[in-house]
Motif scaffolding. Structure first.
Motif, short mmCIF file in Angstrom:
data_model
loop_
_atom_site.label_atom_id
_atom_site.label_comp_id
_atom_site.label_asym_id
_atom_site.label_seq_id
_atom_site.Cartn_x
_atom_site.Cartn_y
_atom_site.Cartn_z
N ARG A 1 0.88 -1.16 0.00
CA ARG A 1 0.00 0.00 0.00
C ARG A 1 0.92 1.21 0.00
NH1 ARG A 1 -4.44 1.98 4.46
NH2 ARG A 1 -5.14 3.77 3.25
N PHE A 2 0.94 1.92 -1.13
CA PHE A 2 1.78 3.09 -1.29
C PHE A 2 0.95 4.33 -0.98
CE2 PHE A 2 3.35 -0.03 -4.41
CZ PHE A 2 4.67 -0.13 -4.01
N THR A 3 1.49 5.23 -0.19
CA THR A 3 0.83 6.50 0.11
C THR A 3 1.72 7.62 -0.40
OG1 THR A 3 -0.21 5.56 2.08
CG2 THR A 3 -0.12 7.96 1.93
N ILE A 4 1.15 8.47 -1.27
CA ILE A 4 1.87 9.62 -1.79
C ILE A 4 1.00 10.86 -1.65
CG2 ILE A 4 3.14 8.24 -3.48
CD1 ILE A 4 1.34 9.55 -5.65
N ARG A 5 1.64 12.03 -1.71
CA ARG A 5 0.87 13.28 -1.72
C ARG A 5 0.22 13.47 -3.07
NH1 ARG A 5 5.52 17.17 -0.81
NH2 ARG A 5 6.51 15.41 -1.80
N GLN A 6 -0.93 14.10 -3.09
CA GLN A 6 -1.57 14.43 -4.36
C GLN A 6 -0.87 15.64 -4.97
OE1 GLN A 6 -5.80 14.88 -4.26
NE2 GLN A 6 -6.15 12.87 -3.38
#
Length: 110
Positions: free
Chosen positions: A59-64
């Motif tokens: 599960r990758f979390t990045i800023r929009q």
């Protein structure tokens, strides 16, 4: 959340190129490299050519980013491995926007 983004990932977009004989070939080109938080998911089993293969997921979390959005046709490159995008979920946390992206490791050919 921002301080926890210590890994680098690259998004690759598909590009179709015409080849002789009327067909086309799909290659992938880098479109965005960014910091992320990568959380491993439990491995899943998949039947590939009558053999069970374990698939690794993250599960990758990045800023929009304004003007850019991930797409399921893209691939993710992380730690030298390519991942197919299975889901993309937007999220907000205290006014900062993030994408939560589930990627599953691609099967190696050969």
């Amino acid at each position: 959340m921002i301080g926890g983004m210590q890994q680098r990932i690259t998004f690759l977009a598909p590009v179709s190129t015409a080849v002789g004989g009327g067909g086309s070939e799909t290659t992938y080109t880098d479109v965005l490299t960014d910091w992320c938080r990568a959380k491993p998911l439990k491995a899943s089993r998949e039947l590939v050519e009558y053999q069970t293969a374990l698939k690794t997921g993250y599960r990758f979390t990045i800023r929009q980013w304004k003007g850019w959005q991930p797409d399921k046709s893209m691939l993710i490159s992380y730690n030298g491995q390519k991942y197919t995008i299975n889901s993309i979920l937007p999220d907000t946390d205290k006014g900062v926007w993030f994408w939560h992206i589930v990627g599953v490791e691609q099967q190696q050919n050969g």
